[in-house]
Design an enzyme around this catalytic site. Structure first.
Site, short mmCIF file in Angstrom:
data_model
loop_
_atom_site.label_atom_id
_atom_site.label_comp_id
_atom_site.label_asym_id
_atom_site.label_seq_id
_atom_site.Cartn_x
_atom_site.Cartn_y
_atom_site.Cartn_z
N CYS A 110 0.82 -1.26 -0.02
CA CYS A 110 0.06 -0.11 0.03
C CYS A 110 0.82 1.29 -0.01
CB CYS A 110 -0.87 0.09 1.23
SG CYS A 110 -0.13 -0.12 2.72
N CYS A 149 -2.78 -2.79 8.59
CA CYS A 149 -2.41 -1.50 8.97
C CYS A 149 -2.06 -1.61 10.84
CB CYS A 149 -3.39 -0.69 8.97
SG CYS A 149 -4.49 -0.92 7.29
FE1 FES Z 1 -1.88 0.05 4.26
FE2 FES Z 1 -3.44 1.05 6.02
S1 FES Z 1 -3.84 0.50 3.84
S2 FES Z 1 -1.42 0.77 6.29
#
Ligand code: FES
Length: 124
Positions: free
Chosen positions: A34, A103
């Site tokens: 991400c 996360c």
């Molecule tokens: Fe990667 Fe939240 S989407 S840390």
């Protein structure tokens, strides 16, 4: 609702945001998928985490996780903070959606990295 009230609260009013200039340990981790980055600073006195701050360039769940995780280790012995798991952070937040669990892993890893940095700087 997708996010718990606690997640929304810690996302909208994150605790311990910032930087500690003379930190005893700094941990920076990222998630390659991400692209989110989390940095945690700790101040240690007599093996107790007296202060902790974070900067998270990431999603709302990452911000809420760092906020909650820093609250959970503040005032705790370093050895205890080292045992904080992402699962405990998720539980304290009253849950995260499955695709957002990574996360919270970032928060666990950033704290561990900050403590490792502290240990290596203090010859432990
Ligand atoms: Fe990667 Fe939240 S989407 S840390």
């Amino acid at each position: 609702m997708l996010y718990s009230e606690k997640v929304m609260d810690h996302f909208q009013n994150p605790r311990n945001v910032g930087k500690i200039e003379d930190a005893d340990g700094i941990g920076e981790v990222g998630n390659a998928k991400c692209g989110d980055i989390m940095k945690i600073y700790i101040k240690v006195d007599n093996d107790i985490i007296t202060d902790v701050k974070f900067n998270t360039f990431g999603c709302g769940s990452a911000i809420a996780s760092s906020s909650m995780a820093t609250e959970m280790i503040k005032g705790k012995p370093v050895a205890e903070a080292l045992e904080l798991t992402n699962k405990a952070v998720v539980e304290a937040l009253d849950g995260l959606p499955a695709q957002k669990v990574h996360c919270s892993v970032l928060a666990e890893e950033a704290i561990k990295a900050a403590i490792e940095d502290y240990y290596s700087k203090h010859g432990k």
